[in-house]
Motif scaffolding. Structure first.
Motif, PDB file in Angstrom:
ATOM      1  N   PHE A 131       0.858  -1.181   0.000  1.00  0.00           N
ATOM      2  CA  PHE A 131       0.000   0.000   0.000  1.00  0.00           C
ATOM      3  C   PHE A 131       0.900   1.237   0.000  1.00  0.00           C
ATOM      4  O   PHE A 131       1.847   1.315   0.777  1.00  0.00           O
ATOM      5  CB  PHE A 131      -0.853   0.038   1.272  1.00  0.00           C
ATOM      6  N   LEU A 132       0.573   2.195  -0.846  1.00  0.00           N
ATOM      7  CA  LEU A 132       1.304   3.449  -0.856  1.00  0.00           C
ATOM      8  C   LEU A 132       0.708   4.348   0.225  1.00  0.00           C
ATOM      9  O   LEU A 132      -0.485   4.654   0.196  1.00  0.00           O
ATOM     10  CB  LEU A 132       1.193   4.140  -2.221  1.00  0.00           C
ATOM     11  N   LYS A 157       1.277  -6.494   5.894  1.00  0.00           N
ATOM     12  CA  LYS A 157       1.593  -6.998   7.242  1.00  0.00           C
ATOM     13  C   LYS A 157       2.331  -5.952   8.080  1.00  0.00           C
ATOM     14  O   LYS A 157       2.183  -5.903   9.293  1.00  0.00           O
ATOM     15  CB  LYS A 157       2.368  -8.308   7.170  1.00  0.00           C
ATOM     16  N   ASP A 158       3.135  -5.100   7.435  1.00  0.00           N
ATOM     17  CA  ASP A 158       3.850  -4.058   8.178  1.00  0.00           C
ATOM     18  C   ASP A 158       2.899  -2.965   8.662  1.00  0.00           C
ATOM     19  O   ASP A 158       3.079  -2.425   9.759  1.00  0.00           O
ATOM     20  CB  ASP A 158       4.967  -3.452   7.327  1.00  0.00           C
ATOM     21  N   ILE A 159       1.903  -2.650   7.851  1.00  0.00           N
ATOM     22  CA  ILE A 159       0.895  -1.677   8.299  1.00  0.00           C
ATOM     23  C   ILE A 159       0.144  -2.250   9.491  1.00  0.00           C
ATOM     24  O   ILE A 159      -0.038  -1.586  10.510  1.00  0.00           O
ATOM     25  CB  ILE A 159      -0.083  -1.316   7.161  1.00  0.00           C
ATOM     26  N   GLU A 160      -0.258  -3.504   9.358  1.00  0.00           N
ATOM     27  CA  GLU A 160      -0.990  -4.166  10.443  1.00  0.00           C
ATOM     28  C   GLU A 160      -0.174  -4.159  11.740  1.00  0.00           C
ATOM     29  O   GLU A 160      -0.698  -3.868  12.811  1.00  0.00           O
ATOM     30  CB  GLU A 160      -1.308  -5.597  10.022  1.00  0.00           C
ATOM     31  N   CYS A 193      -1.345   7.172  11.510  1.00  0.00           N
ATOM     32  CA  CYS A 193      -2.668   7.689  11.878  1.00  0.00           C
ATOM     33  C   CYS A 193      -3.770   7.105  11.005  1.00  0.00           C
ATOM     34  O   CYS A 193      -4.882   7.617  10.971  1.00  0.00           O
ATOM     35  CB  CYS A 193      -2.679   9.225  11.833  1.00  0.00           C
ATOM     36  N   ILE A 194      -3.459   6.025  10.314  1.00  0.00           N
ATOM     37  CA  ILE A 194      -4.461   5.351   9.493  1.00  0.00           C
ATOM     38  C   ILE A 194      -5.580   4.873  10.404  1.00  0.00           C
ATOM     39  O   ILE A 194      -5.313   4.213  11.414  1.00  0.00           O
ATOM     40  CB  ILE A 194      -3.846   4.131   8.778  1.00  0.00           C
ATOM     41  N   PRO A 195      -6.831   5.185  10.070  1.00  0.00           N
ATOM     42  CA  PRO A 195      -7.930   4.647  10.887  1.00  0.00           C
ATOM     43  C   PRO A 195      -7.962   3.116  10.796  1.00  0.00           C
ATOM     44  O   PRO A 195      -7.950   2.558   9.697  1.00  0.00           O
ATOM     45  CB  PRO A 195      -9.175   5.264  10.257  1.00  0.00           C
ATOM     46  N   LEU A 196      -7.971   2.454  11.936  1.00  0.00           N
ATOM     47  CA  LEU A 196      -7.954   0.989  11.973  1.00  0.00           C
ATOM     48  C   LEU A 196      -9.125   0.393  11.197  1.00  0.00           C
ATOM     49  O   LEU A 196      -8.949  -0.563  10.434  1.00  0.00           O
ATOM     50  CB  LEU A 196      -7.950   0.489  13.425  1.00  0.00           C
ATOM     51  N   ASP A 197     -10.335   0.950  11.364  1.00  0.00           N
ATOM     52  CA  ASP A 197     -11.501   0.423  10.641  1.00  0.00           C
ATOM     53  C   ASP A 197     -11.332   0.568   9.132  1.00  0.00           C
ATOM     54  O   ASP A 197     -11.762  -0.290   8.363  1.00  0.00           O
ATOM     55  CB  ASP A 197     -12.785   1.120  11.092  1.00  0.00           C
TER      56      ASP A 197
END
Length: 184
Positions: free
Chosen positions: A47-48, A153-156, A167-171
């Motif tokens: 993901f960018l 997986k790194d974002i997760e 600050c990515i919204p988890l939902d």
């Protein structure tokens, strides 16, 4: 001055409008457009993400959705998506390049730079799957410091538990992750 539509709980405009700063001060529900740029690199999804400008009034310097912005009063979500991609990243996308995957609800009560920030928004989420060279993007410096590809997986890992640099919204991430797992 940005004027936004006040919406119901599903993101439908009520016919009333509000200035963006007042919406965030009082926590009045409004719409935003979130675009996730996704690619498959070998057997992994990437993901960018944009690193928000340090001058932003909210979440300065944090990694966020590829591109996002408020939906102006009277605009449709897809119009806003096309505008935000071009303004923030220099991508001149066509309607058929984008896939709408759903909405969710963000409620966030915090403060930035000693000012209250009460966000109540309904993001309209789209994915963009066209080949994108991050190095050739034209970044809107008032909005974006830089961009970087991250494996899913790194974002997760950075969202559970929450890394303050993200600050990515988890939902929102969960919505996109489920879409990727079911469709790509």
């Amino acid at each position: 001055m940005e004027i936004l539509d006040i919406t119901d709980e599903k993101g439908n405009p009520t016919g009333e409008t509000i200035e963006r700063s007042i919406a965030h001060l009082k926590g009045i529900r409004h719409r935003t457009a979130h675009i996730w740029i996704i690619r498959k690199n070998k057997d992994k999804y990437e993901f960018l993400l944009q690193k928000r400008s340090y001058d932003k009034d909210s979440f300065p310097g944090c990694y966020d959705t590829s591109s996002a912005g408020h939906i102006h009063a009277g605009d449709e979500p897809l119009e806003s998506v096309l505008r935000e991609l071009e303004e923030e990243l220099g991508i001149k996308a066509q309607k058929e390049d984008l896939l709408f995957i759903g909405t969710y609800h963000i409620i966030n009560h915090t403060s930035f730079k000693d000012k209250p920030f009460n966000d109540d928004e309904i993001p309209f989420v789209y994915v963009y799957l066209k080949d994108t060279d991050a190095d050739s993007l034209v970044l809107q410096k008032e909005e974006i410091d830089s961009v970087k590809w991250f494996e899913m997986k790194d974002i997760e890992r950075n969202l559970n538990p929450r890394n303050p640099e993200f600050c990515i919204p988890l939902d929102g991430f969960e919505l996109v992750k489920q879409w990727v797992m079911n469709n790509l």
